[in-house]
Each structure stands twice: as C-alpha cells, then as structure tokens.
Scaffold this motif. Sequence first.
Motif, PDB file in Angstrom:
ATOM      1  N   UNK A   2     -51.665-176.548  18.886  1.00 13.66           N
ATOM      2  CA  UNK A   2     -51.138-177.611  18.013  1.00 13.66           C
ATOM      3  C   UNK A   2     -49.849-178.134  18.622  1.00 13.66           C
ATOM      4  N   UNK A   3     -49.738-179.445  18.682  1.00 16.28           N
ATOM      5  CA  UNK A   3     -48.532-180.030  19.242  1.00 16.28           C
ATOM      6  C   UNK A   3     -48.096-181.242  18.429  1.00 16.28           C
ATOM      7  N   UNK A   4     -46.851-181.225  18.018  1.00 16.64           N
ATOM      8  CA  UNK A   4     -46.281-182.382  17.335  1.00 16.64           C
ATOM      9  C   UNK A   4     -45.199-182.957  18.235  1.00 16.64           C
ATOM     10  N   UNK A   5     -45.282-184.273  18.473  1.00 20.83           N
ATOM     11  CA  UNK A   5     -44.309-184.914  19.346  1.00 20.83           C
ATOM     12  C   UNK A   5     -43.561-185.979  18.572  1.00 20.83           C
ATOM     13  N   UNK A   6     -42.293-185.729  18.336  1.00 20.64           N
ATOM     14  CA  UNK A   6     -41.398-186.716  17.725  1.00 20.64           C
ATOM     15  C   UNK A   6     -41.990-187.365  16.474  1.00 20.64           C
ATOM     16  N   UNK A   7     -42.467-186.531  15.554  1.00 21.13           N
ATOM     17  CA  UNK A   7     -43.150-187.036  14.361  1.00 21.13           C
ATOM     18  C   UNK A   7     -42.149-187.464  13.287  1.00 21.13           C
ATOM     19  N   UNK A   8     -42.353-188.682  12.797  1.00 16.74           N
ATOM     20  CA  UNK A   8     -41.498-189.254  11.750  1.00 16.74           C
ATOM     21  C   UNK A   8     -42.322-189.599  10.514  1.00 16.74           C
ATOM     22  N   UNK A   9     -41.743-189.380   9.346  1.00 17.46           N
ATOM     23  CA  UNK A   9     -42.373-189.841   8.101  1.00 17.46           C
ATOM     24  C   UNK A   9     -41.300-190.215   7.099  1.00 17.46           C
ATOM     25  N   UNK A  10     -41.346-191.469   6.660  1.00 20.21           N
ATOM     26  CA  UNK A  10     -40.395-191.958   5.655  1.00 20.21           C
ATOM     27  C   UNK A  10     -41.190-192.408   4.440  1.00 20.21           C
ATOM     28  N   UNK A  11     -40.765-191.987   3.253  1.00 16.80           N
ATOM     29  CA  UNK A  11     -41.393-192.464   2.025  1.00 16.80           C
ATOM     30  C   UNK A  11     -40.580-193.616   1.458  1.00 16.80           C
ATOM     31  N   UNK A  12     -41.271-194.606   0.902  1.00 18.78           N
ATOM     32  CA  UNK A  12     -40.633-195.755   0.244  1.00 18.78           C
ATOM     33  C   UNK A  12     -39.589-196.414   1.145  1.00 18.78           C
ATOM     34  N   UNK A  13     -39.999-196.682   2.381  1.00 21.85           N
ATOM     35  CA  UNK A  13     -39.060-197.233   3.340  1.00 21.85           C
ATOM     36  C   UNK A  13     -38.473-198.560   2.848  1.00 21.85           C
ATOM     37  N   UNK A  54     -53.647-184.351   7.964  1.00 17.00           N
ATOM     38  CA  UNK A  54     -54.146-185.723   7.876  1.00 17.00           C
ATOM     39  C   UNK A  54     -54.121-186.274   6.457  1.00 17.00           C
ATOM     40  N   UNK A  55     -53.545-185.526   5.503  1.00 16.66           N
ATOM     41  CA  UNK A  55     -53.367-186.038   4.141  1.00 16.66           C
ATOM     42  C   UNK A  55     -52.438-187.250   4.208  1.00 16.66           C
ATOM     43  N   UNK A  56     -51.441-187.176   5.098  1.00 19.57           N
ATOM     44  CA  UNK A  56     -50.509-188.276   5.323  1.00 19.57           C
ATOM     45  C   UNK A  56     -50.556-188.669   6.798  1.00 19.57           C
ATOM     46  N   UNK A  57     -50.403-189.973   7.049  1.00 19.33           N
ATOM     47  CA  UNK A  57     -50.293-190.418   8.438  1.00 19.33           C
ATOM     48  C   UNK A  57     -48.809-190.531   8.784  1.00 19.33           C
ATOM     49  N   UNK A  58     -48.387-190.013   9.924  1.00 17.49           N
ATOM     50  CA  UNK A  58     -46.980-190.169  10.291  1.00 17.49           C
ATOM     51  C   UNK A  58     -46.678-191.631  10.609  1.00 17.49           C
TER      52      UNK A  58
END
Length: 276
Positions: A2-13, A54-58
């Motif tokens: 498993x690899x995550x690279x610079x993952x961002x998630x903002x709600x209600x941007x 995959x419930x949320x997309x970054x």
Amino acid sequence: MLQLKNVHKVFNEGQPDERVALAGIDLELKSGDFVTVIGSNGAGKSTLMNVITGVLAPDAGEIWMDGKEVTRLPEFKRSARIGRVFQDPMAGTAASLTIEENLSIAFTRNKTRTLARGVTKKRRAFFRERLAELNLGLENRLTAKVGSLSGGERQALSLLMATLTYPSLLLLDEHTAALDPARAALIAEMTERIVRASRLTTLMVTHNMQQAIALGNRLVMMDAGRIVAAFDEEEKKTLTIEKLLAVFQQMRSAASDRLLLNAFPPGAGLPGQGGE
Ligand SMILES: Nc1ncnc2c1ncn2[C@@H]1O[C@H](COP(=O)(O)OP(=O)(O)OP(=O)(O)O)[C@@H](O)[C@H]1O
Ligand SMILES: [Mg+2]
C-alpha cells in the motif's frame, strides 16, 4: 503493498466550515507490515481509512495497492481485497442473520457470483473451526442470530469476517473502543493472533497508546491531517507512553507556535505589544 503519495482531502472547500482532513499524507506499508495509528480527534484517521477503501476520493495525491494505482477506483472494486472493522460492533455484521449466514456472506465476498451464499456442510465445518479459535464458544452457536450477541462477541465475529478470506489489507478503525477494558484487551489479543497467523498487512487506528505500542511493528502519529511522527520497527521496540506523550506535546506546541505566527505574521506585532 500500500502506498499513499501526498494525499489531500478537504471537506466543504471554500465554505466557512471548511475542514482540511488530510494535508499531504505519505505512507507506505510493505507486505506484512502492521502499522498502528494514533492521533487526536479530527486528526484525519478515519478519513485516511476512507480514501484507502475508496469511500472517499482524495482531492490530490495517489493511492497504490498491490502495485496498481487505485486512486479513482470505486469502493466496490477494491472491497474484495480489503477487510475492515469499525468502531461500532453493529457496523460489520447483519443482526437479523445467523452467525453462519454472516460468515457465508464474508466467505463468498470476493468469489465469483456463481458461488452460492448458502451454508454447506463443508463450509459449516470450516466456520466452526475458525470460530473455535476465538475461544468464545461461538462455534456452538452457528444458528444464533447475530443481534443476540454481545458487543465483544460481535466485534470478534466482525474481525473473523474481515479476515476470513485473507485480504491484502486489513483496516481497523478503533475496533476495540466501544468495548469494556477486558473485552477490548481480548479483541486486541485476537487481532494480534489473526494478523500474525495470516501475515496480514494491517493499519489499525486506536486511541489507546498502550495498545498502539504493544501491537504491530510500526507506529505513526497523526495531527491536523498530517503524519507528524513515525516510528519504525527498531524505534517502536523501545517506545513508551511517556515518550509518545512527550512527542505529542512537542508537536502540539510547535503547531500552536505556527498558528500564532500565521495569525500574527512577523511585522504585525503581537497582541499587547506596541501599537496604540
Ligand atoms: N463527511 C465529512 N464532511 C465534513 N467534514 C468531515 C467529514 N468527515 C470528516 N470531516 C472532518 O474532517 C476532519 C477529520 O475527520 P476524521 O473523522 O478523519 O478524524 P479522526 O482522526 O478519525 O477523528 P476521531 O478520533 O474523532 O475518530 C474533522 O475535522 C472532521 O470534522
Ligand atoms: Mg475516526
């Protein structure tokens, strides 16, 4: 694995209630790694789990599993490879179905559609064997409705269901938090045993520092959507709650210093200093 690279998630941007849940997460799990994750409420731990499943997309960044990029792959296309246990014992099982029916669903989860979900004699023997390993006597209650089980029993069953078909990745989100201390310890011990026996690659969120230190081979600390500290196998062996708390305090005061600096950039003057 498993690899995550610079993952961002903002709600209600852009809204007044904007929440930055993930602010550039880099994380790599090798096959067989068991990483425990700690961090305060709202640090982004559950969001991290949600972008992995995959419930949320970054909003930005990449997620790779088994050497393939899955960043935009919908949840149902990843679910066969991921086992997940939630905090709520009610979330992972179907209350109105029996223990063996629940296990049958878990068993056929990543099999072809043509495989019936019914409970065959052979399957029943397999379920009984696996349930016996939990030492809760559930192997004698195959036809009991899951709704009649205690929270601890249900969580043990959820764990078994999540790992029944050896997923590539096991995600545990505070799966012992809703249980009393004795049951929590039992499920933690069970987790360790199952993960080790099947060498499952595992990411486990917990608020229990003792548990985070005792379980797994690596530990990461999250705060405000970032990984602010990471301990590898060697470092983790000598880790104590005191050390972890010290790191946490240090990181917190650095964060409040940063906040203060952002609020009052150099030249703006601090409140109570100069000015009129
Ligand atoms: N669906 C959503 N809509 C808006 N904001 C959200 C949503 N999900 C999470 N957030 C916000 O994102 C931030 C991170 O939430 P997250 O649930 O990932 O935290 P956590 O580390 O799991 O916290 P806890 O320890 O309380 O479970 C929080 O500020 C939260 O309010
Ligand atoms: Mg959470």
